[in-house]
Design a protein around this motif. Structure first.
Motif, short mmCIF file in Angstrom:
data_model
loop_
_atom_site.label_atom_id
_atom_site.label_comp_id
_atom_site.label_asym_id
_atom_site.label_seq_id
_atom_site.Cartn_x
_atom_site.Cartn_y
_atom_site.Cartn_z
N THR A 640 0.73 -1.10 -0.49
CA THR A 640 -0.12 -0.15 0.31
C THR A 640 1.12 1.50 -0.09
O THR A 640 0.11 2.44 -0.06
N LEU A 641 1.88 0.85 0.05
CA LEU A 641 3.32 2.29 -0.30
C LEU A 641 3.30 2.81 -1.88
O LEU A 641 3.04 3.58 -2.23
N VAL A 806 -1.22 2.64 18.08
CA VAL A 806 -2.56 3.43 18.29
C VAL A 806 -3.65 3.47 17.86
O VAL A 806 -4.54 2.88 17.37
N GLN A 807 -3.56 4.79 16.68
CA GLN A 807 -3.96 5.32 16.12
C GLN A 807 -4.93 4.55 15.45
O GLN A 807 -5.81 4.77 14.99
N VAL A 808 -3.44 3.84 14.16
CA VAL A 808 -3.73 3.02 13.28
C VAL A 808 -5.22 1.84 13.72
O VAL A 808 -6.18 2.15 13.15
N ALA A 833 -4.55 8.36 8.38
CA ALA A 833 -3.13 8.71 8.47
C ALA A 833 -2.48 10.09 7.89
O ALA A 833 -1.56 10.88 8.24
N GLY A 834 -3.20 10.42 6.90
CA GLY A 834 -2.97 12.20 6.09
C GLY A 834 -1.56 12.00 5.72
O GLY A 834 -1.25 10.67 4.73
N THR A 842 3.55 4.44 9.23
CA THR A 842 3.04 2.94 10.11
C THR A 842 1.77 2.06 9.50
O THR A 842 1.87 1.13 9.95
N ALA A 843 1.26 3.18 8.73
CA ALA A 843 -0.57 2.45 8.47
C ALA A 843 -0.04 1.76 6.91
O ALA A 843 -0.53 0.78 7.61
N VAL A 844 0.97 1.80 6.10
CA VAL A 844 1.42 1.10 5.09
C VAL A 844 2.21 0.00 5.46
O VAL A 844 2.37 -0.83 4.68
#
Length: 852
Positions: A640-641, A806-808, A833-834, A842-844
């Motif tokens: 997803t990058l 944590v936010q993800v 995550a914008g 972190t998200a990807v």
């Protein structure tokens, strides 16, 4: 000493060596003993010493026994001692001298007396040792008839046991089994403990050669304990255990077994040579080609001095394989070796002819064909692995001759490999079968590519992640359960230990227990199920509006099959080497970004997209979910990058078949279970809010979050979430783990779940890391969950930022509560995550595996 008493003493030399030693020394100490009695006594001492490893002193006693026997008028007494002396000379590595003594023993014994068949049997033993199996079998046929005629049940049993061994080496397993069953029935009433064990050892070998590796390992483990109880380390058992472990793919363990052989074996030339050639084969399997070549050459020198031509050939075969591995192969050496085995029916001959054919095929395909044809002649006999090798030879033969039906031969080879895999209960061994099938897989995709996209998906799927084709339950053994508890405790202490010396000791102790558990797994039989690939229709139906991108490495070039709305298309992407370099750069960049350092993620994503997808991007409709099925080495990519994938749902799967199987899975309940491990920097800050999102969720934290409690709660759950430190162990991936209150929850524990959670989220660092095996299979925590029946896993590829995680996780679970799939919910988290560098990195770094 009466003759009968002398014969009883010789029988005790094998059955009860301590008692035989005591009686024989008493006879010698008795000054009134006659030369006959003394010859028996020294012969018995020689046999006991030989079996204990003191060959030089054994020869001294046996030569004295021969001189004493020659002073008697009894030609059978002389022949019997010469037969014992001949066998012992062979053990000392003096094969020719031993056979001369044995020939004299057979010729000198009375034609229809009781000694002649004994001498023939002992000569057969040496002939077998030297590799002359046909001559040995002829002697044994005569010996069995002679013992039956004389009514000597003990020696009849010994001859049957040895005849069975000769038949095993010739591949005559049914006949060998009949001989062994009869031998066992004759041994048991006489309490011949060692010889009963020897029969059972040969029965275990038959199981191995017929392809049942777990049964053979289990039998040899029991035999090792029984031999130890009798004070016999039994060298042959060491060699056979190493051979079976090597075939199973556990080459490092095979090296360890060889190097733990009894010290006395090094002083016996025959034993030392056999240990060396086996260690050479094991080192070759462990990737130590240079050391393997040294061992093979040393073994050959010993075999040559011992005049053991067949064993010289075995050493040459390992040496040739090592030279090929090192890029120093020789067509001349390969051809000469194959020619020396032209009439040999063994698996070694199949391999030798295959190697010769492959070496010749590079420059002279016409010359290669006859060798490949001879190797292929073994495709309808032997163990499944041997048949797979022979079918590979058949496929290569058809390829070099430019004939059709290559894929038919490849398919038969993969079927044989699946038959072997079905016997295995160990997830690790099931994955390691990919090593045996890598050449077949290479041929499969090479010849499937011209047949179109459907063929390419079907044939690439046959070799991919086959170990995950069915759930594998863990062995049910209280001893193993206890060892796992010990391993958890040790892992806990290792994490806290600061003293380097004590830390090393703890790591060694844990490794010892882990080897015991892995061996228990290796001896676990499989369920016998066979692999079944998903049909084209079932794949298209399951995809619905999702798009499949299956990447296949065909001879170093990546090709993609795109399946969209029932239409199939193949796209050439580019060099696999470019993809590997772009992946390394992307992972390094992500690791840097998650630590808060500036990285141009967009540039890395563009480069990675060009290397992994190329023109495939043009075939992906905006907003549509994508299922990516890459080669094992690319499962670790942060897909997803890629710019074209970042804003859409993306799920990964080891194979299209695995994805269809995951898509068909259904939850067994609506329960949500959340587990919090110790010592998290955030304290598992996301868990309490997540628990409030899922009505009725169960929460295990602090001391309640033990491995047993977590497994009980997760069994049958609809959703699991384990916030815990993770540990990926590439050298022993079965012990990759998540750290809970009482220690490590390992891959082994996953296999103890009756019904793994339908979906599970693993926010731990590197929880999605997978060990690639043979280029086509994988082992790891997430892979184990998918194999056991979990439909979807969210896990991280690298070390991730704790606060950003944590936010993800909060965004991910918000999507799940809204009814989204894991890939959709993870897409929501990426978008949330914008452009925050750490948050986006972190998200990807998280991926959705499976279909749920």
């Amino acid at each position: 000493m009466p003759d009968q008493t002398g014969d009883e003493l010789l029988a005790l030399a094998i059955a009860d060596p301590d008692e035989a030693w005591s009686l024989a020394t008493a006879v010698i100490a008795n000054g009134d003993a006659d030369v006959t009695a003394l010859s028996y006594a020294h012969q018995a001492l020689g046999i006991v010493l030989r079996e204990r490893g003191d060959v030089d002193l054994a020869l001294t006693h046996l030569r004295l026994a021969r001189r004493l026997a020659e002073r008697t008028p009894d030609v059978d007494r002389v022949a019997d001692v010469r037969a014992s002396l001949g066998g012992t000379l062979a053990v000392a590595g003096r094969t020719a001298a031993g056979l001369r003594e044995l020939d004299a023993a057979v010729a000198g014994a009375r034609a229809r007396g009781p000694v002649r068949p004994k001498a023939q049997m002992r000569r057969a033993n040496v002939l077998t040792m030297a590799g002359h199996h046909d001559r040995a079998l002829a002697d044994l046929q005569d010996a069995v008839r002679g013992f039956r005629r004389s009514g000597d049940r003990l020696w009849q049993a010994r001859a049957l046991n040895l005849r069975a061994f000769a038949r095993i080496l010739r591949g005559e397993f049914a006949e060998a089994t009949r001989d062994l069953r009869e031998a066992e029935s004759l041994f048991l009433p006489g309490d011949q403990q060692f010889e009963v064990l020897d029969v059972r050892h040969n029965l275990a070998l038959i199981r191995f050669f017929e392809g049942d590796v777990p049964a053979a390992l289990s039998a040899l483990t029991e035999l090792a304990s029984a031999y130890a109880d009798l004070g016999d380390p039994h060298l042959e058992l060491t060699l056979d255990r190493a051979r079976i472990l090597l075939v199973a793919g556990l080459a490092v363990e095979a090296v360890d077994v060889i190097e733990s052989a009894p010290a006395w074996a090094q002083s016996r030339p025959r034993a030392r040579a056999e240990l060396l050639v086996m260690r050479a084969a094991a080192r070759l399997g462990a990737g130590q080609a240079e050391q393997a070549l040294e061992d093979a050459r040393a073994a050959r020198r010993l075999f040559l001095r011992q005049e053991r031509a067949w064993w010289c050939i075995r050493a040459d075969l390992v040496a040739l394989q090592a030279r090929i591995e090192l890029g120093r192969g020789s067509r001349r050496a390969a051809v000469a070796l194959a020619d020396s085995l032209a009439d040999d029916p063994t698996e070694e001959a199949v391999l030798a002819h295959l190697l010769a054919g492959r070496e010749l095929a590079r420059s002279d395909p016409a010359a290669a064909s006859p060798y490949l044809s001879r190797a292929a002649a073994g495709r309808r006999r032997g163990s499944p692995l041997s048949r797979a090798t022979a079918w590979l030879a058949r496929a290569l033969e058809l390829e070099v001759e430019g004939r059709p039906r290559v894929l038919d031969a490849v398919g038969r080879g993969l079927d044989a490999l699946a038959e072997h895999r079905a016997t295995l209960g160990s997830p690790e061994l099931r994955a390691l079968t990919a090593l045996h099938g890598s050449d077949l897989a290479t041929l499969a995709v090479r010849h499937a590519l011209p047949r179109g996209p459907r063929a390419l998906v079907r044939w690439s799927d046959r070799a991919r992640a086959a170990s995950l084709s069915e759930p594998v339950p863990a062995p049910q053994d209280p001893t193993i359960d206890g060892l796992l508890a010990t391993i958890r405790g040790l892992s806990h202490r290792i994490a806290e230990e600061e003293d380097p010396v004590e830390l090393q000791a703890l790591v060694r102790e844990r490794a010892h227990h882990e080897r015991t558990v892995r061996m228990a797994w290796a001896a676990t039989p499989g369920a016998g199920g066979r692999d079944a690939s998903a049909s084209d229709a079932s794949l298209v139906e399951a995809l619905a509006d999702r798009v499949l991108v299956q990447l296949v490495d065909v001879d170093g070039t990546l090709h993609a099959v795109v399946v969209r709305d029932g239409r199939w298309r193949t796209v050439r992407v580019g060099p696999a080497s470019s993809a590997a370099k772009a992946l390394d750069a992307a992972l390094y960049g992500l690791r840097t970004a998650t630590r808060g350092r500036p990285v141009d993620l967009a540039r890395l994503g563009v480069r990675l997209e060009s290397a992994l997808l190329g023109d495939v991007v043009r075939l992906l409709p905006a907003g549509r979910a994508v299922v990516v099925s890459p080669p094992a080495a690319l499962l670790a990519a942060p897909w997803t990058l890629l710019p074209s994938l970042r804003s859409r749902p993306v799920s990964l799967t080891p194979s299209a078949t695995a994805w269809v199987r995951a898509h068909a899975a259904r939850p067994r309940s609506s329960r949500a279970v959340l587990v919090v491990g110790p010592d998290l920097p955030t304290g598992g800050a996301e868990v309490a809010p997540i628990a409030r999102m899922h009505a009725g969720a169960s929460l295990l934290a602090s001391d309640d979050a033990t491995v047993a409690a977590a497994l009980a709660a997760l069994d049958g759950a609809a959703l699991g979430h384990i916030a815990a430190h993770g540990s990926f162990r590439p050298e022993t991936p079965m012990f990759s783990s998540l750290h809970l209150a009482d220690g490590a929850m390992t891959v082994d524990d996953v296999h103890r779940l009756g019904h793994p959670p339908h979906r599970i989220v693993l926010p731990a660092c590197r929880s999605g890391a997978l060990a690639e095996v043979g280029g086509h299979d994988v082992i790891g925590f997430a892979a184990a969950l998918l194999g056991q029946g979990t439909a979807g896993v969210v896990a991280s590829l690298i070390d991730v930022d704790d606060a950003a995680t944590v936010q993800v996780m909060l965004d991910l679970h918000a999507g799940l509560v809204a009814g989204e799939r894991l890939d959709e919910a993870l897409c929501r988290a990426r978008l949330a995550a914008g452009e925050d560098p750490v948050g986006l990195a972190t998200a990807v770094s998280f991926v959705a595996l499976g279909a749920a």
